[in-house]
Structures are given as structure tokens and as C-alpha cells.
Design a protein around this motif. Structure first.
Motif, PDB file in Angstrom:
ATOM      1  N   GLN A   4      28.849  40.272  39.133  1.00 18.60           N
ATOM      2  CA  GLN A   4      29.926  40.148  40.096  1.00 18.60           C
ATOM      3  C   GLN A   4      29.514  40.391  41.607  1.00 18.60           C
ATOM      4  OE1 GLN A   4      33.276  39.266  39.083  1.00 18.60           O
ATOM      5  NE2 GLN A   4      33.960  39.121  40.962  1.00 18.60           N
ATOM      6  N   SER A   6      30.481  40.796  45.480  1.00 22.07           N
ATOM      7  CA  SER A   6      31.484  41.206  46.289  1.00 22.07           C
ATOM      8  C   SER A   6      31.286  40.939  47.758  1.00 22.07           C
ATOM      9  CB  SER A   6      31.703  42.877  46.241  1.00 22.07           C
ATOM     10  OG  SER A   6      32.291  43.180  45.066  1.00 22.07           O
ATOM     11  N   GLU A  55      27.101  41.336  51.444  1.00 20.73           N
ATOM     12  CA  GLU A  55      27.542  40.772  50.234  1.00 20.73           C
ATOM     13  C   GLU A  55      26.501  40.792  49.034  1.00 20.73           C
ATOM     14  OE1 GLU A  55      27.682  36.569  51.477  1.00 20.73           O
ATOM     15  OE2 GLU A  55      25.603  36.538  51.622  1.00 20.73           O
ATOM     16  N   GLU A  58      28.763  43.983  42.981  1.00 21.57           N
ATOM     17  CA  GLU A  58      30.014  44.837  43.489  1.00 21.57           C
ATOM     18  C   GLU A  58      29.601  46.433  43.586  1.00 21.57           C
ATOM     19  OE1 GLU A  58      34.474  45.070  41.609  1.00 21.57           O
ATOM     20  OE2 GLU A  58      32.768  44.716  40.281  1.00 21.57           O
ATOM     21  N   ASP A  84      36.069  40.916  45.808  1.00 24.43           N
ATOM     22  CA  ASP A  84      35.132  41.090  44.757  1.00 24.43           C
ATOM     23  C   ASP A  84      35.034  39.788  43.938  1.00 24.43           C
ATOM     24  OD1 ASP A  84      37.557  41.113  43.238  1.00 24.43           O
ATOM     25  OD2 ASP A  84      37.214  43.193  42.598  1.00 24.43           O
ATOM     26  N   ASP A  85      35.319  38.817  44.650  1.00 25.58           N
ATOM     27  CA  ASP A  85      35.433  37.583  43.741  1.00 25.58           C
ATOM     28  C   ASP A  85      34.481  36.599  44.509  1.00 25.58           C
ATOM     29  OD1 ASP A  85      37.036  37.395  46.014  1.00 25.58           O
ATOM     30  OD2 ASP A  85      38.692  36.297  44.998  1.00 25.58           O
TER      31      ASP A  85
END
Length: 133
Positions: A4, A6, A55, A58, A84-85
Motif C-alpha cells: 500500500q 501513502s 510517498e 504506508e 494512503d490510497d
């Protein structure tokens, strides 16, 4: 399984007891740290204020944000936007890009007064414009 991603965008002000000449050392250490932790992004400095976009994974972003908030080399730490997407990195090839800017190139103080999405859009457009130079 993919990790993931973020992102985090903030602004801050250089601490009164921190000389602007220290910014180069900050960037050098950030580049090394970020490369080890899968973080990419860019730091922009106008001689008094910073804005930084980071970036990456996460958990790594969360840890870095906690450390940044405690860093005594800057004050007035203000989150401008976060998420967080993130579907793909904006600055995949930059472990830590860096640019000195003028008020005409990016008004960091203004970014602290506008909506988070507007701040992110202003920042990404200014970086794109700087990258074309």
C-alpha cells in the motif's frame, strides 16, 4: 502482493537557530534514508520555508512523518495533504528531489492556507514547471 502506497505533503519553517546552509546536509541524509526505505519525493525550500512531498510504503511514511514532526531544524510543521490510497508514485525516480524556489515559483505560505487538494495541485504543478526548466 503489492505494498500500500501513502503520500504526505507538509510545510514548515526553518528553525531560527538553523542556518540555511544546513539544508544541503538535510537533503543528503534524506536521500540515503529514503533510498533504503522505498520512499521518494521532493523537498522545496524558499530560504525560510519548506514544503515537502513524500510517498512510499504506508508504514515507512508513517514512521518518517513522526520523525519529521519532531525534527528541531524546523518549526510550524503543518500537514497540507495525506493519503494512503496512492495508485502510483508521482516522483518514482527521486529518492529526494530538491529545489530552491522563489515566491513566484511556489508560494509556500499560501499553500498553508488553502484546501489540501488545492495545496497538492499547486505543489505538483509548480514542481512540474520547475522540472521543465
Amino acid at each position: 502482493m503489492s505494498t500500500q502506497l501513502s503520500f504526505f505533503l507538509y510545510s514548515s519553517r526553518l528553525a531560527p537557530d538553523c542556518d540555511p546552509s544546513e539544508v544541503g546536509a538535510i537533503v543528503k541524509v534524506a536521500r540515503e534514508f529514503n533510498a533504503l526505505h522505498g520512499i521518494s519525493g521532493i523537498l522545496v525550500f524558499d530560504g525560510e520555508r519548506f514544503t515537502q512531498y513524500i510517498e512510499g510504503p504506508e508504514s515507512e511514511i508513517a514512521t518518517l512523518v513522526t520523525n519529521l514532526a519532531k525534527d528541531r531544524r524546523h518549526t510550524d510543521f503543518l500537514q497540507l495533504n495525506a493519503g494512503d490510497d496512492l495508485q502510483e508514485r508521482r516522483y518514482a525516480t527521486w529518492s529526494m528531489g530538491y529545489s530552491d524556489v522563489s515566491l513566484e515559483e511556489l508560494d509556500i505560505e499560501l499553500m498553508a492556507t488553502i484546501d489540501g487538494d488545492a495545496a497538492l495541485n499547486l505543489f505538483t504543478q509548480a514542481v512540474a514547471d520547475m522540472d521543465r526548466l
